[in-house]
Design an enzyme around this catalytic site. Structure first.
Site, PDB file in Angstrom:
ATOM      1  CB  SER A 336      39.680  37.565  28.397  1.00  0.00           C
ATOM      2  OG  SER A 336      39.556  38.951  28.140  1.00  0.00           O
ATOM      3  CG  ASP A 337      42.955  42.323  32.096  1.00  0.00           C
ATOM      4  OD1 ASP A 337      42.796  41.962  33.270  1.00  0.00           O
ATOM      5  OD2 ASP A 337      43.171  43.497  31.764  1.00  0.00           O
ATOM      6  CE  LYS A 338      36.836  43.602  36.129  1.00  0.00           C
ATOM      7  NZ  LYS A 338      36.655  45.046  35.795  1.00  0.00           N
TER       8      LYS A 338
END
Length: 909
Positions: A336-338
């Protein structure tokens, strides 16, 4: 003048290491820009500032590729030979089955990939340039290396620029770097190994000017820009076959080889051993092939996935590529991207440090709701003068606006300043009230060179006040006093440095706020007023907080045996702090993109499984990490919202983009779009994906015994020199009409209890386990026994061949109807009210098949087409009894398995 090719003179990634004067020298340009002749020369040499278009498959080619399937090749070959032998009905039915499957596949493939178009749309349509000493606005596509471009607030950067003059410039680079805050820009060269987000002297194509002005020299256009490099990465990423499609393809190849071998062996035995004519034997072999091939499987597979798409859409998960529905159920790792995915992309003040107190601030995001506490005890802000003054200073020394639109709070301007306005509203101090209390007279906007902002105000008593905010070390230089509960006291610098270090270690961005009651030196606020004499009010800790629902979703994924990894372009301390709040990477190290760059593929495969937090990651790093995990045998879902995420989204087994805050490039590269930008929706989608896979296996377990029973009937007839009990056309009627109609009902089965308590199924797990092979074999033998037994019984009674064949066909269909009920639960009994009546679609499917079979048996047109014949009431009773036999034996087999305690072990295997 000798032209230099920028790509040849210096690799584009090195422009940030060169002084601005050297860049101008290399590109043979200056303050006056290029003249018209030079522009034409360079335009001819370097081309337009556009990204190269991608090659697309036409509609005809996409349609033709639908026939590229080994099982369809077998059916087409059989149709061709039957046509040569003059059996036009059989040929027509075979061709119809092939065409139906091809059309369904063509429709479901959908529109061609448009991610590259979305990236092209990010290029600025116009640019302000200086050419031959004068400013002019031109089409951005006409920019060439060496052009001098002028940037102003609100502009989209039209090409990659080396900045040569800057005034308070801040760029929104989140789509390229994942950085939450706008980046401050300057002109000083930076280190060679500086990550993209730290190259403060560069302005990259597609980013947006949030504040300030600048002038820069074009150093890269079109495919040479950072956007162009992402475009190349995206072009190099092929479409990934999903685990189910890989297994179905493998299953199809094995089945086709087995069918061809069995058909060839049967043909040889029939002609050489039994003495049948080749034409007669070929028709028997065609019937065998038609019976063994599950013609309805591709269509039912597509429909089952489409139903999953509809259910997910109701839960805000929009599926763009159909097979991704099932792939979600097999995901073992979510990368996941943050920013904007696990976090809200809304900067929030979480901590305020005053002299001798650290105050925690409740609430997340831009909604002005939250309380203030010290060591867990709620406090009244009004009883803490330093806190009150710090909040007032943060609201006054501020150029942002906080607005509520359609129930959602939105910040216009710098997100950090927006966080300070929200802090004020939580304390009951709105921007309007602060401005009325101390109207602004003058200001010095934030400049990266000075690292502070200052504003001048006058209160109602006529007193003059100056407020400053900025980097803590810079503000500390101005202060000699600090505000405490009982007034001002000498500054305790060591205390503030210790608290700054402690707050930064928690991943919070720091700002310091100070004030001074004094008039300006020259009538206007200037830097001479920012030398000394200030009172430090507070340090403010700001962070882009995790979504509350993301915390629960990550925990649910962990419970389901899914690893969650965070890959972000943000700083490592921030990434580690957010990861800790989400229970990602706790007790494990966090590594940076720079460390990933020096790893070979083997080392990266090892690290990718051991480490859960990756910071300062570029698009190449994200892509390598996804590939490393896939090479390790993982099924990877990648989430993101920026242009920098697009290549990894496309490469992943399931790419997941944010629908609200995501860029078009990310959405188009993804397989699934979250309409609510909610990470928790992914866990819901995984649950739905697992249910879809369960239902697909139930369907295959239902359909294959029908094919097996039919094939055994034909093989028995050939081996024992019997008349063919089922013709090819009758077999296709069973497979394409009744079997598919009944099997579709299993797509509506609800998820099994405890489905998210299972470990993800291994990516290399076979489509059918050993137990499933046993179940298919057992039911196939039962169906063969019923159909062949009735066929021989009718012939023994002296009935004609057409009646015997009609009995055989109806016996198979009746067995399917009863076995459909068995198939609702693999091991649990269906002899309960819920088991028999719990799936209304199954009952409707059975009810719809009854008139179909009556039409097949009694309508003259169907009798002409399929060679069927009318049946008596007694003969229909025999058909029902044959079906009941399958139901009873299947339920007895389940009972034996349950009582032996094997059900749980077989279900997991």
């Amino acid at each position: 003048m000798t032209e230099r090719n920028p790509a040849a003179v210096a690799n584009p990634v090195h422009w940030h290491t060169m002084p601005a004067s050297d860049v101008a020298h290399w590109l043979q340009t200056g303050d006056a820009g290029l003249d018209a002749d030079e522009v034409r020369t360079r335009l001819a040499r370097y081309g337009y500032n556009r990204l190269a278009p991608t090659k697309r498959r036409g509609a005809l080619m996409r349609l033709l590729l639908q026939f590229h399937n080994v099982l369809l090749y077998v059916m087409l070959g059989a149709a061709a030979v039957t046509a040569l032998l003059g059996h036009w009905v059989d040929s027509g039915v075979l061709l119809a089955a092939v065409i139906v499957n091809a059309i369904i596949g063509f429709i479901q493939e959908g529109k061609a990939e448009a991610a590259l178009d979305a990236i092209r749309a990010m290029l600025s349509p116009h640019a302000m340039v200086i050419r031959a000493g004068s400013r002019r606005e031109i089409d951005a596509a006409e920019l060439v290396p060496g052009d001098v471009v002028v940037l102003a607030s609100g502009d989209r950067v039209p090409a990659d620029l080396r900045l040569v003059a800057v005034k308070d410039l801040r760029l929104e680079e989140a789509t390229l770097t994942g950085e939450s805050l706008p980046a401050d820009k300057g002109t000083a060269a930076v280190a060679l190994d500086a990550p993209l987000g730290d190259r403060s002297c560069m302005a990259y194509s597609g980013t947006v000017v949030v504040y300030g002005q600048a002038t820069g020299i074009v150093v890269a256009t079109g495919d040479e820009t950072e956007l162009g490099r992402i475009n190349d990465l995206l072009s190099s990423v092929g479409h990934q076959a999903t685990p189910l499609l890989r297994k179905i393809d493998e299953f199809g190849r094995v089945l086709a080889i087995a069918i061809l071998c069995a058909a060839a062996l049967t043909f040889v035995i029939g002609t050489l051993w039994r003495g049948h004519s080749p034409a007669e034997m070929f028709m028997m072999v065609v019937a065998l092939a038609a019976s063994a091939i599950p013609e309805g499987l591709p269509a039912i597979l597509t429909v089952t996935l489409a139903l999953g798409v509809q259910r997910m859409a109701r839960r805000n998960a929009i599926i763009r590529h159909l097979p991704a529905v099932e792939t979600l159920g097999s995901v073992t790792v979510i990368c996941s991207d943050k920013t904007g995915t696990l976090t809200r992309n809304e900067m929030t003040v979480q901590r305020v440090v005053t002299a001798h107190h650290a105050i925690d601030v409740g609430g997340i995001g831009y909604a002005p709701v939250g309380d203030f506490s010290i060591d867990g005890r709620l406090i009244d802000v009004g009883r803490h003068p330093a806190l009150s003054q710090a909040i007032l200073g943060g609201v006054l020394c501020n150029d942002a606006q906080l607005r509520e639109e359609d129930g959602r709070w939105r910040v216009e301007g710098d997100p950090t300043e927006g966080a300070l306005l929200v802090l004020g509203d939580k304390a009951g101090l709105s921007r309007h009230a602060a401005d009325e209390r101390l109207p602004r007279l003058d200001s010095i906007p934030f400049e990266s060179e000075h690292r502070l902002m200052a504003t001048h105000h006058r209160d109602r008593d006529g007193a003059s006040w100056i407020y400053v905010k900025g980097a803590p070390e810079r503000i500390l230089e101005l202060c000699d006093r600090q505000l405490q509960h009982d007034g001002e006291h000498p500054l305790e610098a060591d205390y503030w440095r210790r608290m700054a270090t402690d707050t930064a270690a928690q991943g919070l961005r720091l700002l310091a706020i100070a004030s001074r009651q004094a008039s300006t030196a020259g009538g206007r606020l200037g830097f001479s007023d920012l030398q000394s004499g200030y009172t430090l009010l507070a340090l403010v800790g700001i962070i882009d907080p995790p979504r509350a629902e993301a915390v629960d979703a990550v925990a649910e994924c962990h419970h389901a045996g899914i690893r969650v990894k965070m890959i972000t372009g943000d700083h490592v301390e921030t990434a580690r702090a957010i990861g800790a709040q989400l229970a990602i990477g706790v007790g494990r190290p966090a590594i940076t993109g720079a460390e990933v760059s020096i790893m070979d593929d083997a080392e990266l495969r090892r690290v990718a499984m051991e480490v859960d937090v990756f910071a300062r990651a570029s698009p190449e790093h994200k892509l390598r990490l996804v590939r490393a995990l896939q090479d390790d045998g993982q099924v990877v879902a990648m989430t993101g919202d920026g242009v920098n995420d697009a290549p990894a989204l496309k490469c992943a087994d399931v790419g997941v983009a944010m629908g609200m805050k995501g860029t078009e490039a990310a959405k188009e590269a993804a397989d699934m779009v979250l309409a609510d930008d909610n990470f928790a929706t992914i866990a819901t989608a995984v649950r739905e994906g697992r249910a879809v896979y369960d239902n697909l296996k139930k369907f295959i377990l239902f359909m294959l015994p029908t094919n097996g029973g039919e094939a055994l009937v034909v093989i028995a007839a050939i081996l024992f020199e019997l008349a063919l009990p089922l013709t090819a056309a009758q077999v296709l009627w069973i497979n394409m009409v009744t079997s598919s109609t009944l099997g579709l009902a299993l797509a509506f089965e609800p998820a099994e209890p405890g489905i998210m308590g299972r470990r993800p199924r291994p990516p290399d797990a076979p489509l059918l386990s050993g137990f499933f092979v046993w179940r298919v074999t057992m039911v196939s033998l039962l169906m063969m026994t019923g159909a062949l037994g009735l066929f021989l019984w009718e012939l023994e009674l002296g009935n004609d061949l057409e009646t015997a064949r009609t009995m055989a066909v109806n016996a198979v269909v009746a067995a399917e109807m009863f076995y459909l009920l068995n198939s609702r639960h693999t091991f649990a009994p269906v002899t309960t009210r819920d088991g028999l009546l719990g799936n209304r679609v199954a009952l409707a499917a059975i009810a719809s098949c009854i008139p179909l079979q009556l039409a097949f048996t009694h309508l003259p047109a169907m009798q002409t087409l399929f060679g069927s014949s009318d049946l008596t009431t007694l003969e229909w009773g025999k058909v029902v009894a044959a079906g009941m036999m399958v139901f009873v034996v299947a339920e007895l087999e389940k009972l034996v398995i349950r009582r032996s305690g094997l059900a749980a072990r077989l279900a997991s295997g």
